[in-house]
Design a protein around this motif. Structure first.
Motif, PDB file in Angstrom:
ATOM      1  N   LYS B  83       0.816  -1.215   0.000  1.00 22.72           N
ATOM      2  CA  LYS B  83       0.000   0.000   0.000  1.00 22.72           C
ATOM      3  C   LYS B  83       0.845   1.258   0.000  1.00 22.72           C
ATOM      4  CE  LYS B  83      -4.167  -1.280   2.539  1.00 22.72           C
ATOM      5  NZ  LYS B  83      -4.807  -1.053   3.856  1.00 22.72           N
ATOM      6  N   GLU B 151      -2.796   0.600 -11.158  1.00 22.92           N
ATOM      7  CA  GLU B 151      -3.684   0.353 -10.030  1.00 22.92           C
ATOM      8  C   GLU B 151      -5.048   1.005 -10.253  1.00 22.92           C
ATOM      9  OE1 GLU B 151      -1.969   1.187  -6.213  1.00 22.92           O
ATOM     10  OE2 GLU B 151      -3.925   1.047  -5.229  1.00 22.92           O
ATOM     11  N   ARG B 152      -5.018   2.192 -10.841  1.00 21.73           N
ATOM     12  CA  ARG B 152      -6.276   2.895 -11.084  1.00 21.73           C
ATOM     13  C   ARG B 152      -7.169   2.095 -12.025  1.00 21.73           C
ATOM     14  NH1 ARG B 152      -7.708   8.402 -14.132  1.00 21.73           N
ATOM     15  NH2 ARG B 152      -6.575   7.336 -15.784  1.00 21.73           N
ATOM     16  N   LYS B 153      -6.516   1.478 -13.017  1.00 29.38           N
ATOM     17  CA  LYS B 153      -7.292   0.689 -13.968  1.00 29.38           C
ATOM     18  C   LYS B 153      -7.602  -0.693 -13.423  1.00 29.38           C
ATOM     19  CE  LYS B 153      -5.166   2.867 -17.987  1.00 29.38           C
ATOM     20  NZ  LYS B 153      -3.718   2.760 -18.222  1.00 29.38           N
ATOM     21  N   GLY B 154      -7.069  -1.015 -12.251  1.00 32.37           N
ATOM     22  CA  GLY B 154      -7.331  -2.303 -11.650  1.00 32.37           C
ATOM     23  C   GLY B 154      -6.590  -3.444 -12.322  1.00 32.37           C
ATOM     24  N   VAL B 379      -6.628   7.507  -5.821  1.00 37.16           N
ATOM     25  CA  VAL B 379      -6.643   6.213  -6.510  1.00 37.16           C
ATOM     26  C   VAL B 379      -6.841   5.086  -5.497  1.00 37.16           C
ATOM     27  CG1 VAL B 379      -5.245   4.572  -7.821  1.00 37.16           C
ATOM     28  CG2 VAL B 379      -5.272   6.986  -8.470  1.00 37.16           C
ATOM     29  N   LYS B 380      -6.100   5.193  -4.363  1.00 39.37           N
ATOM     30  CA  LYS B 380      -6.177   4.157  -3.335  1.00 39.37           C
ATOM     31  C   LYS B 380      -7.580   4.074  -2.739  1.00 39.37           C
ATOM     32  CE  LYS B 380      -1.662   3.184  -2.998  1.00 39.37           C
ATOM     33  NZ  LYS B 380      -1.099   1.875  -3.186  1.00 39.37           N
ATOM     34  N   GLN B 382     -10.287   4.637  -4.148  1.00 39.60           N
ATOM     35  CA  GLN B 382     -11.170   3.935  -5.091  1.00 39.60           C
ATOM     36  C   GLN B 382     -10.871   2.446  -5.140  1.00 39.60           C
ATOM     37  OE1 GLN B 382     -10.584   5.946  -8.779  1.00 39.60           O
ATOM     38  NE2 GLN B 382     -11.854   7.692  -8.169  1.00 39.60           N
ATOM     39  N   SER B 383      -9.580   2.111  -5.181  1.00 38.43           N
ATOM     40  CA  SER B 383      -9.220   0.708  -5.412  1.00 38.43           C
ATOM     41  C   SER B 383      -9.190  -0.080  -4.103  1.00 38.43           C
ATOM     42  CB  SER B 383      -7.847   0.621  -6.078  1.00 38.43           C
ATOM     43  OG  SER B 383      -6.853   0.945  -5.147  1.00 38.43           O
ATOM     44  N   ALA B 387      -2.649  -2.875  -4.267  1.00 32.92           N
ATOM     45  CA  ALA B 387      -2.202  -2.954  -5.648  1.00 32.92           C
ATOM     46  C   ALA B 387      -2.468  -4.373  -6.158  1.00 32.92           C
ATOM     47  CB  ALA B 387      -0.715  -2.643  -5.732  1.00 32.92           C
ATOM     48  N   VAL B 388      -2.677  -4.487  -7.461  1.00 31.96           N
ATOM     49  CA  VAL B 388      -2.935  -5.798  -8.042  1.00 31.96           C
ATOM     50  C   VAL B 388      -1.607  -6.479  -8.359  1.00 31.96           C
ATOM     51  CG1 VAL B 388      -4.086  -7.014  -9.927  1.00 31.96           C
ATOM     52  CG2 VAL B 388      -5.043  -4.887  -9.057  1.00 31.96           C
TER      53      VAL B 388
END
Lengths: 265, 389, 131
Positions: B83, B151-154, B379-380, B382-383, B387-388
């Motif tokens: 994170k 990360e934003r795009k997942g 971004v965090k 939202q996600s 991180a993926v």
């Protein structure tokens, strides 16, 4: 083409274009006709200039002050009263300050208060040159003088941190208002933001003249080529015991001191 | 992603404008310095580097310390740092920008600064410092932006960033080593002429950087919905503890060599800093404050029971940060110039304009940091922070 | 297109700012710079000839001065051999300005016109004018 890609290509080609241009400029520089430039035939040449300071011959305060004054006046060195902002090329220091490691409780008062002229030592292995990020200070291959290129100095003062002799001064402000004496019209001043120091009067050597302080010293300063076995300076070095400032640092200072006898001894 | 920095609460905007105001004041002072010269600072012929360069030195450490969260995550797959790696990278970006600005405001002839590139000088440590700092900035921008974008795009970050991440991990210690070499290779400056200088620099960097990151993590948790996580915070605390111990140990080594050998040149700067020399003692209270803060911090940090209490940990982090800020961001650089090569003491204290300019550089760094953290945190939020992989 | 209106307003302001200086100076006659070469030293010269030809000096004096300064300071050269075989001491202060002792009417005339501010004079002394 997407806008993003266009921007990428435009950006990369701009960087490449600018980079390429500087390479082309660099190559063109070398093609200038070097044959057009030559040293003045009057120039005094040496493999390595050095100076001996004969303390026996400095009798009065006037004797060394003459050397300091002539140096500072021919080079348009300003007189800045604030010691924090001072600019000095050549100046006297007491023995304990000029040779701090040699401090001795029982050193005779005579030597303790002897004013040793100090200046740039034009080291054989100068730390200031080693650290300068732009080659603004450099050692002349021809005669070993540690030069200053005022046009190139960026004023980072790394050289001042590196010099173990405190020989370098920085222009904390425009020096011109502080030049009280008549300006020497043949020599420039300096501008704010650059470092300066003694250059062994390279501009006088180029005209076949001895450094100004040497000329004014009545033989107390001996200047010459130490690589030349028959030179006057080598004769002086052969017949006297001399010391140099902080030789243990491996800088190879080119300024020697004859301490000499004491008339009270 | 930048658009995320354009929407925010009233507090966010108030903070931004507060920083801009400080930058404005500092910029006016800089204009004056630009026209008058560095004479408006407290620096002198004898103390020729001052607050600017010491802040630079301290901040290179902060920049390098980003590696302390990046390395465990990427090389040891330590998930708890997943994170906050982005926080470390973005802190590095803003710290490097501050470093560059501090160098710039310290130039006597700032318009000629490109001479360093125009006349590259391979024997000058400053040349390498420029290379490693700009390289480190680029690496962190590239890595931080790419991973956060993914990360934003997942999705998982693209494979090509991995080699850059490994490179940046190796690069980080190099920037601080090179910065230590600026000092550690100068003959005649006994205080700096020490083989342990780079190690000392890294130890203090890896204590002060994570300490700052801890403070920032606490602030983020307070003001946003993003929680860096208890485990990550505790691990940062451990990192700070170990490197703070190493740092104090290294300082002890320096003191031993100087005072057991009794060589005057090696002792002088320490005497000046901690007791005063020839009646000059301007820095003594500061240096003792630094020492006291270090003792307090270690007292809180070494006992796991105390460290686990987050309030105590926060206090310890603040103490570590300020202790090292005084030690390295002031004493280390100034102390090296005192006494001067003639063994005379010229003291140094920054002037008000010099201080305003420095504050403005810090404010600019924090502005960059705020904007970057705002983006990262948005971004965090939202996600969900993970991180993926 | 998103925000079309805003983009067009922005474009109009941009183009307006771009042409503003041209518009403001349109139709105004601006005196051409006229560097004077009538100093006492030049007047006494039998052949009024600079180091190199007038055209060369006009276009390349800045490049030449840059080369001179590097050659003097960095390589220890002092003499410049011109295209006509004559030799000169490479010095802005001691060669150029000995003839061109009228900095204001000579150097500044063009430099001001093209708005360049060479920093030569921050260090190099300009001749005492009117002397």
């Amino acid at each position: 083409m997407k806008r993003r890609e266009f921007l990428k290509i435009a950006g990369i080609s701009t960087i490449l274009g600018l980079g390429g241009m500087s390479v082309v400029n660099e190559l063109r520089k070398g093609s200038l006709e070097a044959a057009q430039y030559a040293p003045d035939p009057k120039t005094m040449a040496a493999k390595r200039w050095a100076m001996v300071i004969d303390m026996k011959k400095f009798k009065t305060a006037d004797d060394y002050q003459k050397c300091v004054d002539v140096c500072h006046s021919v080079h348009n060195v300003p007189d800045i009263p604030d010691p924090k902002r001072e600019i000095k090329w050549l100046w006297p220091e007491m023995f304990v300050h000029a040779f701090p490691a040699q401090e001795d409780l029982y050193l005779s008062e005579h030597y303790k208060h002897m004013p040793f002229l100090v200046t740039c030592n034009h080291c054989a292995n100068p730390p200031c040159v080693r650290v300068c990020p732009t080659k603004a200070t450099f050692k002349r291959m021809s005669d070993g003088i540690v030069m200053m290129d005022m046009h190139r100095c960026i004023g980072c003062r790394f050289c001042m941190a590196a010099c173990p002799y405190g020989a370098r001064s920085f222009n904390w402000q425009d020096p011109r208002p502080f030049i009280k004496r008549e300006l020497n019209p043949e020599f420039p001043t300096r501008m704010k933001g650059v470092v300066e120091k003694c250059t062994f009067c390279y501009e006088r050597l180029a005209k076949g003249l001895m450094p100004a302080c040497v000329e004014a010293s009545n033989g107390a300063l001996i200047f010459g080529d130490v690589t030349e076995p028959n030179s006057e300076i080598r004769k002086v070095l052969n017949s006297n015991f001399t010391i140099r400032r902080r030789p243990e640092l491996g800088t190879g200072p080119s300024v020697y001191y004859i301490i000499g006898g004491n008339e009270h001894a | 992603m930048l658009e995320k920095a354009l929407t925010g609460s009233k507090t966010y905007w108030a903070w931004i404008f507060f920083l801009l105001a400080i930058i404005g004041v500092g910029f006016l002072c800089y204009l004056r310095q630009f026209s008058v010269g560095l004479g408006i600072t407290g620096m002198s012929r004898d103390v020729s580097w001052g607050f600017y360069i010491s802040q630079f030195t301290f901040l290179v450490g902060i920049a390098a310390s980003g590696v302390m969260v990046v390395l465990p995550y990427y090389l040891h797959n330590y998930k708890a740092f997943g994170k906050i790696t982005i926080l470390g990278e973005f802190l590095a970006i803003s710290a490097v920008i501050m470093c560059m600005l501090f160098i710039f405001v310290d130039m006597g002839q700032p318009l000629r600064v490109l001479n360093v590139i125009l006349h590259p000088t391979f024997n000058s440590v400053m040349f390498y410092d420029m290379v490693v700092l700009s390289g480190y900035l680029l690496l962190n921008v590239l890595i931080g932006w790419t991973t956060l974008g993914a990360e934003r795009k997942g999705i998982a970050p693209p494979k090509w960033v991995k080699p850059f991440i490994i490179l940046s991990i190796c690069w980080a210690p190099s920037i601080h080593t090179v910065t230590a070499f600026l000092y550690a290779g100068l003959p005649g400056r006994h205080f700096w002429l020490s083989a342990i200088m780079a190690a000392r620099f890294l130890a203090s960097a890896f204590a002060s950087g994570p300490a700052l990151l801890l403070i920032l993590a606490f602030i983020i948790r307070r003001f946003t919905k993003f929680d860096p996580g208890k485990e990550a915070i505790q691990t940062l605390g451990k990192i700070v503890t170990y490197f703070m111990i190493a740092n104090v140990f290294f300082l002890g080594l320096e003191l031993f060599t100087a005072f057991y050998s009794q060589i005057p040149g090696h002792m002088h700067s320490f005497v000046y800093l901690y007791a005063g020399l020839e009646g000059y003692s301007k820095l003594v209270p500061l240096m003792w404050l630094s020492s006291i803060l270090a003792v307090v911090a270690l007292g809180l940090l070494v006992f796991p029971q105390i460290r686990r209490n987050e309030t105590a940990l926060a206090i310890a982090a603040i103490a570590v940060f300020f202790s090292l800020w005084i030690d390295k961001g002031f004493g280390l650089v100034i102390g090296g110039f005192i006494p001067n090569p003639f063994e005379r003491v010229t003291e140094y204290w920054p002037t008000l304009p010099e201080f305003s300019i420095s504050l403005a550089v810090w404010a600019f760094g924090f502005l960059v940091l705020t904007v970057l953290y705002k983006i990262a945190v948005s971004v965090k939020e939202q996600s969900g922070g993970e991180a993926v992989h | 297109m998103y925000n079309g209106g805003k983009i067009f307003i922005g474009l109009i302001i941009f183009v307006g700012l771009l042409i503003l200086p041209f518009y403001l100076s349109m139709g105004k006659a601006i005196a051409k710079p006229d560097p004077k070469v009538d100093t006492p030293v030049i007047k006494q010269m039998a052949v009024k000839q600079c180091v190199e030809s007038k055209d060369f000096m006009k276009t390349a004096h800045m490049q030449m001065l840059n080369d001179w300064r590097d050659s003097v300071v960095r390589e220890g050269n002092r003499l410049y051999t011109a295209a006509d075989g004559k030799s000169y001491d490479m010095s802005l202060q001691n060669t150029c300005m000995k003839c061109h002792s009228n900095k204001k009417q000579f150097c500044d005339e063009c430099h001001n016109f093209v708005a360049v501010k060479p920093y030569c004079w921050d260090c190099h002394l300009m001749p005492k004018e009117g002397a």
